[in-house]
Design an enzyme around this catalytic site. Structure first.
Site, PDB file in Angstrom:
ATOM      1  N   ARG A 139      24.792  48.621  51.970  1.00  0.00           N
ATOM      2  CA  ARG A 139      25.131  47.364  51.709  1.00  0.00           C
ATOM      3  C   ARG A 139      23.991  46.249  52.235  1.00  0.00           C
ATOM      4  NH1 ARG A 139      27.442  49.759  48.233  1.00  0.00           N
ATOM      5  NH2 ARG A 139      29.736  49.970  47.952  1.00  0.00           N
ATOM      6  N   ARG A 200      27.611  62.047  49.517  1.00  0.00           N
ATOM      7  CA  ARG A 200      28.456  61.212  50.692  1.00  0.00           C
ATOM      8  C   ARG A 200      29.272  62.236  51.718  1.00  0.00           C
ATOM      9  NH1 ARG A 200      32.042  57.775  47.020  1.00  0.00           N
ATOM     10  NH2 ARG A 200      32.546  56.600  49.130  1.00  0.00           N
ATOM     11  N   LYS A 230      37.302  58.645  55.939  1.00  0.00           N
ATOM     12  CA  LYS A 230      37.761  58.549  54.601  1.00  0.00           C
ATOM     13  C   LYS A 230      37.424  59.865  53.644  1.00  0.00           C
ATOM     14  CE  LYS A 230      34.030  55.698  52.682  1.00  0.00           C
ATOM     15  NZ  LYS A 230      33.624  54.482  52.082  1.00  0.00           N
ATOM     16  N   HIS A 231      38.341  60.209  53.003  1.00  0.00           N
ATOM     17  CA  HIS A 231      39.507  59.672  52.257  1.00  0.00           C
ATOM     18  C   HIS A 231      40.756  60.659  52.424  1.00  0.00           C
ATOM     19  CE1 HIS A 231      35.836  58.353  50.113  1.00  0.00           C
ATOM     20  NE2 HIS A 231      36.464  57.381  49.796  1.00  0.00           N
ATOM     21  N   HIS A 243      37.957  56.644  40.851  1.00  0.00           N
ATOM     22  CA  HIS A 243      37.955  55.226  40.274  1.00  0.00           C
ATOM     23  C   HIS A 243      38.250  55.096  38.811  1.00  0.00           C
ATOM     24  CE1 HIS A 243      34.911  55.448  43.818  1.00  0.00           C
ATOM     25  NE2 HIS A 243      35.108  54.077  43.668  1.00  0.00           N
ATOM     26  N   ASP A 316      42.169  52.731  49.792  1.00  0.00           N
ATOM     27  CA  ASP A 316      40.990  52.648  49.148  1.00  0.00           C
ATOM     28  C   ASP A 316      41.136  51.524  48.258  1.00  0.00           C
ATOM     29  OD1 ASP A 316      38.428  53.649  48.670  1.00  0.00           O
ATOM     30  OD2 ASP A 316      39.213  55.522  47.807  1.00  0.00           O
TER      31      ASP A 316
END
Length: 643
Positions: A139, A200, A230-231, A243, A316
């Site tokens: 980010r 990831r 996570k998760h 998602h 989440d």
């Protein structure tokens, strides 16, 4: 639901030689001074302020006072400062797409101004967060250090590297005024067709994932940046993206204990501040069909009572489809709180979500005592990370603390230790001194130039070719001594255009070295090549490390942290955990060399049918199918609706 006892956990991994005990509460309890202060703050808060503390909001704009139409449509007010003042949110989360992350000085200024709004309207500082995993999910803008991501760390097997990566991320976030990294990902990735985790993940061995994740947490929280594992309870064995839909993890309780839960146990032992829930159905823990985020048996029964986690449970994002399949947006946060969650991340409509919780509190469905439990945990996390002391940063000097020479050098070392040689013909690497090299494939011109510059500095005459057709690339390949072709796949299957390019290059007769810049499974599809490497990402450090391997300056020390599926002669995996197969893409690489180097861990290999004859592999037993949720929620809310 069966009890996860200390004995059961130890027995589950006894066959691997690793005993995992239930965690002792490693998280530091608030000091008496902090505890007294928290109780004093809590006593002075209104119900509206308490409700607000449970929400982490997206605010749009690069400045706290910037009017943005998306703020108006999703929160009912125009600016980030107004979101903080009027809705009393406990935190913010930053994204590029919400225009929060343009430069380091801008981020730091935004953070300071948002904190001013919080302190002026109630005196409780914000916890400001980001999905700062690094690797493919990052980010902070330049010059933030880009260390390789999770699977690259898994390939190194180094706790020192994992801790250093955590320290770099945490220190750079704190310099820019952020305090919560929603990382590390501790999902054990045993499904090659997983569309949302992939690189990831640290890998497919729960022991390795546990060790490396604990080191990352130590690094992050050692510089006072909160970590979030996570998760929960584990998103590594699904071919559905939460998602977009609601995945079902059909592991038995024994498989969960042995495979999915150990990294969370390790995180709790390390004293992690928060754990993020997954929008997945896990019938072995709760056969109601409700996703884990909304499941009391999973969040309270398993995470709180069995594993003993005392920190903040954060959801989440509540805008994800996986959590919106059964309830309306006003009921989802209510159900999450009743299940045991503390922090509601990114509801799609903040006003609707807060309104739903307000109604539940007014009716007594959520008691003020229950509200206080979550607020107390959130305030304790803020106190633990020093947010009640001085929450501002020096915006003018923030950039100087980011992307330092030491951090960049550490990223280079991690990258060099991560490069994995999957298969190679005898004598394929390193290239001959002074060899001419064509660099092409699935990368931008700028990324290709990084490799070209590195090869040139190491004595090779290298040229880059971006955006070429297979015919153009083949013509250029005929004039050089070797080709480095890059592929990048976010899923299991390599895009056809990339496969055709690799095969066109191989047909020229020029030696072709292939390197995957994301998931390492591309070797299954691209056809026979001279050598195949895995870099697990396209960070500049990883690209330079690839060049170093070709030139013989860097040894490919990485070990595959996941299994590469075997093939049946058509480019398909012989059998995945989901039983599905991919479209045929032609002949696979020669079986004799597919895993000659960088051998995958045996536990992950157990997930593939052709390897499951190994007697050490567990025999999966399918859990009962989830029962469809019927009628209104437990609290008497509206009937579930599918979106």
């Amino acid at each position: 639901m069966s009890s996860l006892s200390r004995r059961a956990f130890t027995a589950a991994l006894a066959g691997t030689g690793a005993a995992v005990a239930l965690p002792v509460a490693a998280q530091a309890a608030p000091s008496k001074g902090h505890a007294d202060r928290i109780e004093e703050i809590l006593a002075g808060m209104s119900v509206e302020q308490k409700i607000g503390q449970l929400f982490v909001a997206v605010g749009y704009g690069s400045r706290a006072d910037q009017v943005h139409p998306s703020n108006t449509s999703t929160t009912g007010v125009d600016t980030i400062a107004e979101i903080v003042r009027t809705l009393h949110v406990g935190g913010l989360i930053y994204f590029v797409w919400s225009e929060n992350l343009q430069s380091i000085e801008q981020v730091a200024t935004l953070s300071n101004d948002a904190q001013d709004a919080a302190l002026e309207s109630g005196g409780i500082p914000l916890i400001i967060s980001a999905d700062e995993e690094r690797g493919v999910v990052y980010r902070l803008p330049a010059p933030a250090t880009p260390p390789p991501g999770q699977m690259a760390l898994g390939a190194t097997g180094s706790r020192a590297h994992a801790r250093k990566a955590g320290e770099i991320v945490g220190a750079e976030m704190r310099a820019a005024g952020l305090h919560q990294a929603f990382s590390p990902v501790v999902d054990v990735n045993v499904e090659a067709q997983n569309p949302v985790i992939g690189v990831r993940s640290l890998g497919a061995d729960p022991r390795a994932v546990s060790r490396l994740a604990a080191a990352q947490i130590k690094g992050l929280q050692g510089v006072d940046c909160s970590a979030a594992a996570k998760h929960f309870p584990g998103h590594g064995d699904t071919a559905t993206d939460s998602h977009l839909g609601l995945p079902v993890i059909d592991h038995t309780r024994e498989e969960l204990d042995a495979l999915d839960l150990p990294p969370f146990v390790a995180a709790i032992e390390e004293g992690i501040d928060s754990i993020m829930t997954a929008h997945i159905v896990v019938p072995a823990l709760d056969d109601s069909g409700v996703p884990a985020t909304l499941s009391r048996p999973i969040l309270t029964g398993s995470l709180r009572e069995e594993l003993g986690f005392e920190g903040v449970i954060v959801t989440d994002p509540l805008a994800m489809e996986g959590v919106r399949t059964l309830f309306g947006d006003d009921r989802v946060p209510v159900e999450a709180i009743l299940a045991g969650a503390d922090q509601m991340l990114m509801p799609p409509d903040l006003v609707v979500a807060i309104g739903g919780v307000r109604e539940a509190v007014a009716s007594g469905e959520i008691t003020e005592e229950r509200l206080d439990q979550s607020v107390r945990r959130i305030l304790a996390q803020k106190a633990r990370r020093g947010l009640f002391d001085d929450v501002h940063v020096d915006a003018a000097r923030a950039e100087g603390a980011i992307g330092t020479s030491r951090a960049l050098a550490a990223a280079e070392r991690i990258a060099e230790d991560s490069i994995t040689l999957i298969t190679a013909q005898d004598g394929a690497l390193p290239l001959a001194d002074g060899a001419t090299v064509l660099v092409t494939g699935s990368a931008t011109a700028a990324k290709l130039e990084v490799v070209v510059d590195a090869l040139t500095s190491l004595g090779h005459a290298a040229t880059g070719l971006a955006g070429a057709t297979p015919e153009q690339a083949a013509e250029a390949a005929a004039a050089v001594d070797a080709v480095l072709v890059l592929t990048s796949s976010s899923g299991f299957t390599t895009p056809a255009a990339q496969v055709f390019l690799v095969r066109a290059l191989a047909e020229t007769g020029t030696p072709v070295v292939h390197a995957s810049l994301r998931n390492p499974y591309d070797v299954v599809h691209v056809g026979e090549v001279t050598a195949s490497l895995a870099a697990y990402g396209n960070a500049d450090a990883s690209l330079r490390a690839l060049a170093g391997v070709l030139a013989g300056e860097v040894k490919a020390r990485g070990k595959l942290p996941v299994a590469i599926p075997t093939t049946d002669g058509t480019g398909r995996p012989s059998r995945s955990a989901t039983g599905s197969a991919e479209p045929a893409l032609g002949p696979p690489p020669a079986e004799s060399g597919l895993q000659r180097h960088g051998a995958a861990l045996s536990l992950s290999a157990c997930r593939w049918g052709s390897l499951s004859a190994d007697p050490s592999c567990p025999r999966p037993r399918r859990a009962p199918a989830p029962r469809r949720h019927r009628g209104p929620g437990a609290g008497g809310g509206p009937s579930p609706s599918r979106r």
